[in-house]
Motif scaffolding. Structure first.
Motif, mmCIF file in Angstrom:
data_model
loop_
_atom_site.group_PDB
_atom_site.id
_atom_site.type_symbol
_atom_site.label_atom_id
_atom_site.label_comp_id
_atom_site.label_asym_id
_atom_site.label_seq_id
_atom_site.Cartn_x
_atom_site.Cartn_y
_atom_site.Cartn_z
ATOM 1 N N CYS A 167 -8.118 0.836 3.835
ATOM 2 C CA CYS A 167 -7.569 2.023 3.174
ATOM 3 C C CYS A 167 -8.648 2.979 2.655
ATOM 4 O O CYS A 167 -8.825 3.138 1.439
ATOM 5 C CB CYS A 167 -6.654 1.607 2.023
ATOM 6 N N ASN A 216 -10.947 -6.152 0.155
ATOM 7 C CA ASN A 216 -10.220 -7.363 -0.208
ATOM 8 C C ASN A 216 -10.753 -8.576 0.553
ATOM 9 O O ASN A 216 -10.755 -8.571 1.777
ATOM 10 C CB ASN A 216 -8.732 -7.196 0.097
ATOM 11 N N ASN A 258 -11.321 0.751 -0.030
ATOM 12 C CA ASN A 258 -10.754 -0.418 -0.691
ATOM 13 C C ASN A 258 -11.253 -1.673 0.004
ATOM 14 O O ASN A 258 -11.546 -1.671 1.207
ATOM 15 C CB ASN A 258 -9.237 -0.331 -0.669
ATOM 16 N N ASP A 274 0.789 -1.234 0.000
ATOM 17 C CA ASP A 274 0.000 0.000 0.000
ATOM 18 C C ASP A 274 0.824 1.289 0.000
ATOM 19 O O ASP A 274 1.743 1.445 0.816
ATOM 20 C CB ASP A 274 -0.876 0.061 1.249
ATOM 21 N N TYR A 284 -5.053 -1.258 -6.079
ATOM 22 C CA TYR A 284 -5.589 -1.471 -4.737
ATOM 23 C C TYR A 284 -4.973 -0.479 -3.755
ATOM 24 O O TYR A 284 -3.904 0.083 -3.999
ATOM 25 C CB TYR A 284 -5.310 -2.902 -4.260
ATOM 26 N N ALA A 285 -5.676 -0.288 -2.631
ATOM 27 C CA ALA A 285 -5.235 0.619 -1.564
ATOM 28 C C ALA A 285 -5.023 2.036 -2.097
ATOM 29 O O ALA A 285 -4.197 2.791 -1.588
ATOM 30 C CB ALA A 285 -3.938 0.103 -0.913
ATOM 31 N N GLY A 296 -13.642 -7.630 -5.309
ATOM 32 C CA GLY A 296 -13.617 -6.710 -6.441
ATOM 33 C C GLY A 296 -14.458 -7.192 -7.610
ATOM 34 O O GLY A 296 -14.864 -8.363 -7.663
ATOM 35 N N GLY A 356 -2.380 4.159 -6.515
ATOM 36 C CA GLY A 356 -2.683 2.893 -5.872
ATOM 37 C C GLY A 356 -1.528 1.919 -5.989
ATOM 38 O O GLY A 356 -0.544 2.165 -6.697
ATOM 39 N N GLY A 373 -11.018 -1.190 -5.364
ATOM 40 C CA GLY A 373 -11.454 0.005 -4.652
ATOM 41 C C GLY A 373 -12.845 0.428 -5.084
ATOM 42 O O GLY A 373 -13.134 0.522 -6.276
ATOM 43 N N TRP A 393 -17.066 1.521 -8.713
ATOM 44 C CA TRP A 393 -15.694 1.039 -8.592
ATOM 45 C C TRP A 393 -14.713 2.033 -9.189
ATOM 46 O O TRP A 393 -14.947 2.582 -10.266
ATOM 47 C CB TRP A 393 -15.545 -0.316 -9.282
ATOM 48 N N SER A 442 -8.695 -8.003 -4.908
ATOM 49 C CA SER A 442 -8.641 -6.668 -4.317
ATOM 50 C C SER A 442 -9.146 -5.606 -5.284
ATOM 51 O O SER A 442 -8.903 -5.688 -6.490
ATOM 52 C CB SER A 442 -7.193 -6.338 -3.935
ATOM 53 N N ASN A 483 -2.403 -7.262 -6.601
ATOM 54 C CA ASN A 483 -3.629 -7.850 -6.071
ATOM 55 C C ASN A 483 -3.234 -8.941 -5.094
ATOM 56 O O ASN A 483 -2.308 -9.716 -5.352
ATOM 57 C CB ASN A 483 -4.448 -8.434 -7.230
#
Length: 500
Positions: A223, A244, A242, A43, A283-284, A247, A299, A254, A275, A252, A303
């Motif tokens: 996150c 996990n 975010n 992250d 991600y994050a 998705g 990001g 966001g 999304w 993962s 993943n």
């Protein structure tokens, strides 16, 4: 003797510089995305703009290229393109590992550390308490820097926010709420977000929760980020969360919510789960602090389904390119848009353009691109909506296919034949993304690095980010359409590596 020593010194210096120059030319190494020189990264943390410098902190394990006890790594940039890796900012201590968080500029010295101090707000994760299953192994702490992020001092009163008994209690994103002259912490608390407030970054009070029955709940919420954007003369609050797993294309991802925030409570106006990105490798993602009216997001370009297995060495993971966020109304819905930051134009080199080109079956642009690296930016606009695909290929027979399907009204990226995919069962898949725009013509921007593609369709309404691992650089470029399309404009730019 002196000449011999001098010669040996020069040879050693040249060899060292040559080694440094080649460090960032390993197979699959991104050339204009940030990667650590070696070992594990996940992250992005503490992203903040201060005194002309963009600071990127990140989850880092300096002893291996798989996840381990988390530190805060650190990199800096003046343009969000060329990044310089700095010494590790925060190390684990008696309170635990240093998990994700944020950083702010304390312009008014509310914490008493000094005017314009950089203050990091992060999660302490105690592995001992985690094993004991007390449910209180994650707490929030702060540290400060008075020398533009070069060195950090952890606050002696840590943790500043103790855990009330929530197993996942982490990733504080802090921002200043001007109407009430207070700091707001947006915190991920298992399956929802909890808002806290503080006058001094040290004493925090719980304000409210959001999300128990909103959005996607296929996995743990992580996150988060909260910020306003002006849209059509009104202030709209954006809450990024975010998740996990869970998705839209597995693993993962966001999600985001749009609505109102009054300093205590967030109220969502979203009618559907939205999304940030429909690929599997963003991600994050959170925004930089202290960038005035610009909302700039980055990001982690991986993943959790395969992050520990991707075939890179001696590093693992990169970040996405920086993206500028906005809002756009389509029908009765408002959507968050993501576009490449203008600073990326410094990578542009050779360029060619096509206009009013008819494509029936196949248009091979390989001879025109003359691109040996596979690094490029492509901007394309069609005359009408029709099936088409953009194929990136190489001499090894690898293909990465990006395209639009009219019948499904969706974009896609297919990496099933893109190179090495056997390190994880689900990696070689086709990822789909809905089209939200209602215009007849399709427009898209595609930016490709050594091992990634980022697709921005319809001025950033639909975004798809995917990594891939070809055997050789993707130097071939083809556009295909069985039904036939008219390309209104096509602009192609070869991109150079960023300076390291």
């Amino acid at each position: 003797m002196k000449k011999t020593i001098t010669c040996l010194f020069l040879i050693a210096l040249f060899t060292g510089l040559q080694a440094l120059a080649q460090d960032f030319r390993e197979k699959y190494r991104p050339q204009f995305h940030f990667t650590p020189r070696a070992n594990w990264m996940n992250d992005p943390n503490g992203m903040v703009y201060h005194n002309g410098i963009y600071h990127l902190f990140y989850q880092y394990y300096p002893d291996d290229k798989i996840w381990g006890p988390m530190h805060w790594g650190h990199a800096t940039s003046r343009d969000m393109v060329s990044w310089k890796e700095q010494p590790i900012a925060l190390y684990p201590d008696s309170l635990g590992y240093i998990f994700s968080g944020s950083a702010v500029v304390d312009k008014n010295n509310t914490a008493g550390f000094g005017k314009d101090a950089l203050v990091a707000i992060f999660t302490h994760h105690d592995p001992v308490q985690e094993k004991l299953k007390t449910g209180k192994h994650e707490t929030q702490s702060i540290a400060y820097s008075l020398d533009d992020g070069k060195t950090w001092t952890k606050y002696k009163g840590n943790p500043v926010l103790k855990n009330p008994g929530i197993s996942d209690f982490r990733d504080p994103k802090v921002s200043w709420y001007e109407p009430a002259k207070k700091w707001i912490m947006t915190l991920a608390t298992k399956d929802r977000v909890t808002f806290y407030s503080s006058a001094d970054l040290k004493a925090w009070s719980r304000e409210s929760d959001f999300g128990a029955t909103d959005g996607g709940h296929g996995g743990v919420w992580e996150c988060p980020d909260l910020f306003p954007i002006m849209h059509e003369g009104k202030q709209v609050w954006v809450l990024i969360v975010n998740i996990n797993p869970g998705g839209p294309n597995k693993g993962s991802a966001g999600q985001y919510f749009l609505g109102d925030f009054d300093g205590k409570t967030f109220t969502s106006n979203s009618k559907e789960t939205k999304w940030l990105d429909f690929g599997t490798d963003n991600y994050a993602a959170v925004t930089f602090s202290n960038t005035a009216d610009r909302k700039i997001l980055m990001g982690w370009m991986s993943n959790w389904q395969y992050a520990n297995q991707v075939p890179t060495h001696p590093w693992r993971s990169a970040n996405t390119v920086a993206r500028e966020l906005g809002l756009k109304t389509v029908g009765k819905e408002i959507y968050l848009t993501s576009l490449l930051v203008k600073e990326l134009s410094i990578l542009n080199t050779t360029y060619f353009s096509l206009k009013n080109v008819s494509v029936k079956n196949q248009l091979d642009l390989t001879n025109q691109t003359k691109n040996k690296t596979g690094l490029f930016r492509l901007d394309l606009k069609t005359g009408s909506t029709a099936d088409f695909s953009i194929v990136l290929a190489n001499e090894a027979g690898n293909e990465l296919i990006l395209g639009y399907s009219k019948a499904e009204n969706q974009y896609y990226i297919d990496r099933s034949k893109s190179g090495k995919t056997d390190f994880e069962k689900g990696f070689g898949a086709k990822h789909i993304a809905p089209r939200f725009a209602t215009e007849k013509n399709v427009s898209l921007t595609l930016i490709a690095d050594a091992a990634s593609v980022e697709l921005f369709a319809d001025n950033g309404l639909t975004v798809v980010t995917d990594i891939f691992f070809p055997e050789k650089p993707m130097t071939h470029l083809l556009i295909k359409s069985g039904s036939g399309i008219i390309i209104d404009t096509l602009n192609y730019r070869v991109l150079k590596p960023s300076e390291k």
